[in-house]
Design a protein around this motif. Structure first.
Motif, mmCIF file in Angstrom:
data_model
loop_
_atom_site.group_PDB
_atom_site.id
_atom_site.type_symbol
_atom_site.label_atom_id
_atom_site.label_comp_id
_atom_site.label_asym_id
_atom_site.label_seq_id
_atom_site.Cartn_x
_atom_site.Cartn_y
_atom_site.Cartn_z
ATOM 1 N N ARG A 13 5.489 11.771 12.166
ATOM 2 C CA ARG A 13 5.641 11.991 10.581
ATOM 3 C C ARG A 13 6.682 11.844 9.973
ATOM 4 N NH1 ARG A 13 -0.056 15.055 8.874
ATOM 5 N NH2 ARG A 13 -1.371 14.059 10.428
ATOM 6 N N LEU B 272 -3.347 10.800 6.121
ATOM 7 C CA LEU B 272 -4.520 11.006 5.458
ATOM 8 C C LEU B 272 -5.120 12.496 5.026
ATOM 9 C CD1 LEU B 272 -6.649 7.965 6.464
ATOM 10 C CD2 LEU B 272 -5.401 8.086 4.557
ATOM 11 N N GLY C 213 -6.399 9.105 -0.908
ATOM 12 C CA GLY C 213 -5.431 9.346 0.006
ATOM 13 C C GLY C 213 -6.203 10.167 0.977
ATOM 14 N N VAL D 263 4.001 9.172 6.056
ATOM 15 C CA VAL D 263 3.696 8.016 6.885
ATOM 16 C C VAL D 263 3.534 8.570 8.284
ATOM 17 C CG1 VAL D 263 4.337 5.982 5.395
ATOM 18 C CG2 VAL D 263 5.835 7.144 7.131
ATOM 19 N N GLN D 264 2.808 8.150 9.215
ATOM 20 C CA GLN D 264 2.740 8.382 10.533
ATOM 21 C C GLN D 264 2.965 7.100 11.369
ATOM 22 O OE1 GLN D 264 -0.364 10.975 11.087
ATOM 23 N NE2 GLN D 264 -0.334 10.350 13.444
ATOM 24 N N LYS E 287 0.879 -1.287 0.160
ATOM 25 C CA LYS E 287 -0.071 0.123 -0.014
ATOM 26 C C LYS E 287 0.828 1.235 -0.027
ATOM 27 C CE LYS E 287 -3.725 -2.108 2.585
ATOM 28 N NZ LYS E 287 -4.637 -2.150 3.521
ATOM 29 N N PHE E 288 2.267 1.063 0.053
ATOM 30 C CA PHE E 288 3.045 2.286 0.386
ATOM 31 C C PHE E 288 4.054 2.171 -0.879
ATOM 32 C CE2 PHE E 288 1.594 1.351 4.718
ATOM 33 C CZ PHE E 288 1.249 2.639 5.115
ATOM 34 N N LYS F 66 8.656 10.775 5.872
ATOM 35 C CA LYS F 66 8.571 10.187 4.299
ATOM 36 C C LYS F 66 9.307 8.938 4.346
ATOM 37 C CE LYS F 66 8.049 12.937 1.106
ATOM 38 N NZ LYS F 66 8.230 14.161 0.170
ATOM 39 N N ASP G 34 5.826 8.313 -0.026
ATOM 40 C CA ASP G 34 4.628 8.611 0.630
ATOM 41 C C ASP G 34 4.820 9.179 2.174
ATOM 42 O OD1 ASP G 34 3.180 7.592 -1.404
ATOM 43 O OD2 ASP G 34 2.793 5.688 -0.445
ATOM 44 N N LYS H 285 1.308 3.980 9.242
ATOM 45 C CA LYS H 285 -0.101 4.276 8.710
ATOM 46 C C LYS H 285 0.238 5.519 7.854
ATOM 47 C CE LYS H 285 -1.888 1.846 12.092
ATOM 48 N NZ LYS H 285 -1.468 0.570 11.783
ATOM 49 N N PRO H 286 -0.762 5.569 6.706
ATOM 50 C CA PRO H 286 -0.614 6.690 5.740
ATOM 51 C C PRO H 286 -1.051 8.006 6.306
ATOM 52 C CG PRO H 286 -2.458 5.210 5.271
ATOM 53 C CD PRO H 286 -1.685 4.531 6.520
#
Length: 165
Positions: free
Chosen positions: A45, A77, A106, A39-40, A32-33, A47, A37, A74-75
């Motif tokens: 947070r 959002l 997203g 991310v968290q 999914k990544f 990249k 992206d 986690k993305p």
């Protein structure tokens, strides 16, 4: 973490518990990544700068880098409040139904793509009686524009040509 004799991985979860996870389950998460992206992890947070099957290298906001389990990421959002009519996004088709599709672009919410706003390969709208499944497939990448935001926190999107995005 480490590969078991059967090819599975022993994963330590944020709760501290551990369990064995099959490689295809790891790919479902890490797939999914992509590199670049946002991310968290917990309240930090960063990249994604590199990834392997079960490990991500993250460049944090303070400039430091560290490796984390793919399951921890986690993305980041887009908040519903920041979405505006007319904004364009690359989206991934999540589910296809006879009346349309749900797409992930997203945001905190999925986009609802009604059949009337689905385009064919040549950029025209699909016909009234054309099966949507001939034009959209799960995990297909498409370009969308936000058409409407509703009070129930739903978002209607329309498909746009790649050149128009």
């Amino acid at each position: 973490q480490a590969a078991n004799a059967d090819g599975s991985y022993a994963v330590r979860w944020l709760s501290g518990s551990t369990s064995d996870v099959e490689p295809h389950e790891i790919e479902q998460v890490s797939g999914k990544f992509t590199v670049g992206d946002a991310v968290q992890v917990d309240d930090q947070r960063g990249k994604l700068v590199a990834k392997e099957a079960d490990t991500f290298t993250i460049c944090w906001e303070d400039g430091s880098e560290s490796d984390i389990s793919a399951f921890e990421a986690k993305p980041v959002l887009i908040p519903f409040e920041q979405l505006e009519v007319g904004q364009r996004y690359e989206a991934t088709v999540h589910r296809v139904y006879h009346s349309g599709a749900f797409v992930d672009f997203g945001a905190e919410v999925m986009g609802n793509l009604p059949t009337a706003y689905v385009l064919t390969q040549d950029g025209s709208r699909i016909g009234k009686f054309d099966p949507i499944t001939e034009h959209l497939k799960r995990n297909q990448k498409i370009q969308v524009v936000i058409q409407a935001k509703r009070l129930d926190r739903s978002v209607r999107v329309a498909m746009v040509n790649d050149e128009a995005a």
